[in-house]
Enzyme design. Sequence first.
Site, PDB file in Angstrom:
ATOM      1  N   ASP A 158      -1.223  -6.061  -0.558  1.00 32.37           N
ATOM      2  CA  ASP A 158      -1.454  -5.442   0.748  1.00 32.37           C
ATOM      3  C   ASP A 158      -2.932  -5.124   0.942  1.00 32.37           C
ATOM      4  OD1 ASP A 158      -0.097  -4.729   3.025  1.00 32.37           O
ATOM      5  OD2 ASP A 158       1.017  -3.099   2.078  1.00 32.37           O
ATOM      6  N   ASP A 209       0.836  -1.204   0.000  1.00 30.90           N
ATOM      7  CA  ASP A 209       0.000   0.000   0.000  1.00 30.90           C
ATOM      8  C   ASP A 209       0.876   1.260   0.000  1.00 30.90           C
ATOM      9  OD1 ASP A 209       0.870  -0.097   2.613  1.00 30.90           O
ATOM     10  OD2 ASP A 209      -1.118   0.140   3.521  1.00 30.90           O
ATOM     11  N   SER A 210       2.211   1.081   0.062  1.00 33.57           N
ATOM     12  CA  SER A 210       3.118   2.226  -0.098  1.00 33.57           C
ATOM     13  C   SER A 210       2.954   2.834  -1.486  1.00 33.57           C
ATOM     14  CB  SER A 210       4.578   1.800   0.132  1.00 33.57           C
ATOM     15  OG  SER A 210       4.939   0.751  -0.738  1.00 33.57           O
ATOM     16  N   GLU A 215       9.187  -4.288  10.523  1.00 31.66           N
ATOM     17  CA  GLU A 215       9.603  -2.997   9.944  1.00 31.66           C
ATOM     18  C   GLU A 215      10.132  -2.050  11.005  1.00 31.66           C
ATOM     19  OE1 GLU A 215       6.949  -1.167   7.115  1.00 31.66           O
ATOM     20  OE2 GLU A 215       8.074   0.721   7.140  1.00 31.66           O
ATOM     21  N   GLU A 239      -1.443  -5.498   8.233  1.00 32.22           N
ATOM     22  CA  GLU A 239      -0.646  -4.948   9.329  1.00 32.22           C
ATOM     23  C   GLU A 239      -1.290  -5.252  10.673  1.00 32.22           C
ATOM     24  OE1 GLU A 239       0.134  -0.768   8.773  1.00 32.22           O
ATOM     25  OE2 GLU A 239       0.992  -1.081   6.775  1.00 32.22           O
ATOM     26  N   LYS A 290      -1.292  -9.359   2.477  1.00 37.55           N
ATOM     27  CA  LYS A 290      -0.555  -8.925   3.666  1.00 37.55           C
ATOM     28  C   LYS A 290      -1.450  -8.000   4.459  1.00 37.55           C
ATOM     29  CE  LYS A 290       2.919  -5.725   3.743  1.00 37.55           C
ATOM     30  NZ  LYS A 290       2.329  -4.709   4.640  1.00 37.55           N
TER      31      LYS A 290
HETATM   32  O1  KIV Z   1       3.564  -1.206   1.578  1.00 38.61           O
HETATM   33  C1  KIV Z   1       4.751  -1.567   1.624  1.00 38.61           C
HETATM   34  O2  KIV Z   1       5.545  -1.227   0.756  1.00 38.61           O
HETATM   35  C2  KIV Z   1       5.148  -2.402   2.762  1.00 38.61           C
HETATM   36  C3  KIV Z   1       6.575  -2.770   3.030  1.00 38.61           C
HETATM   37  C4  KIV Z   1       6.703  -3.965   3.901  1.00 38.61           C
HETATM   38  C5  KIV Z   1       7.546  -2.819   1.976  1.00 38.61           C
HETATM   39  O3  KIV Z   1       4.306  -2.790   3.498  1.00 38.61           O
END
Ligand code: KIV
Length: 294
Positions: A94, A55-56, A192, A125, A123
Amino acid sequence: MSTNNKSASAKAKPITAPDIRAMKNGEKICCMTAFDYPSAMIGDQAGMDLLLVGDSLAMTVLGHEDTLSVTVDEMVHHTRAASRGVERALLVADMPFMSFATVDKALENGGRLISEGRAKAVKLEGGVPVAPQVKALTQAGIPVMAHVGLTPQHIAEFGGFKAQGKSADAVKTLIEDAQAVEEAGAFCVVLEAIPVEAAELITESVTIPTIGIGAGNVTDGQILVYNDVLGFFDRFTPKFVRRYADLGAAAREALQMYCADVRRTTFPGDKNTFYMPDDQLAQVRKIKVKSKKK
Ligand code: KIV
C-alpha cells in the site's frame, strides 16, 4: 516447522499481476492482508492469490487510531519482511497517505516499495484524481491495484469510517472512478464498504477484477484484514468482517498459563532444562562461590 499442503519440494509458480488481471472469469480471487514474515507465510500457505501489505497495519500492528501516520519507511520495512514469507501469492504494498500526492512522489515512493520492499505491485487509494499517478506507475513498470469507495485515507473528508456510494450520484462517481483507474492501467480495483448493488454495477462496468471488502458477494474477489479474521484486533470490528478464529483470546490464555507456571515454579520443567554431563558434575560441585544472598 510445518509445511503447506503442497509437497515441500514442488515450488509453487508465483502469481503475477497479469494473472490476477486475467481472473475476471468467474473464478473468485482470494486476498488477505499480511504485515510481516509470519502472516505472509501463513497467508501464502493457506492459498491466497494476493497478499496486501495494507496501510491498515498503522492500526492493527502499530496501534495508531487511523491509517494516516504510517510512513513510507515503515511500509518498506514491513513489506520487505512479508516478502520473505511469500512464494506464490502476488505481494502488493500500500502507498501511504500523501506518498503519491504528485506523479513524481508516486514514482519515487512506489519505486522504493518495489526495489527496497520487494513488493511486486503497489496499491493506492482514489479514482479520477489519481489516474495520472496510476498511469505513470504502470508505464514505469509498476503494476497498480486501485481502491475506491471507503478509502480510509479520506476519513477526514468522509467524517469517519463510513460506507460510501449510497446515492445514485455517488454510484455514478464510483463508476467513473473505477473506469478512470482501469483506463490508466490498474490491474484490479478494491471496492470498500459500498452497497452490493453499487458493487455489482461497478463490477459490470470494468474489465479488470473488482476485489471487495464490505461490497457483498458480487465482486470478482474478496479481501479482509488478517488481524480481523483471526481475532487479533478487537478495538472495533466492521460489519463486513467475518472472524474465523479467536487467536487473540487463545494467545492471552496461553500466556496466562505460562505466567502461572513461572510463578508456581512448574516452568521450566525437566524437559526444558540443560544438565551438566556426568563427567563434569563432580568438578562443578567443587567450585566455590561467594554467596550474595542476604
Ligand atoms: O490497508 C488495508 O488493509 C486495505 C484493505 C483493502 C484491506 O487497504
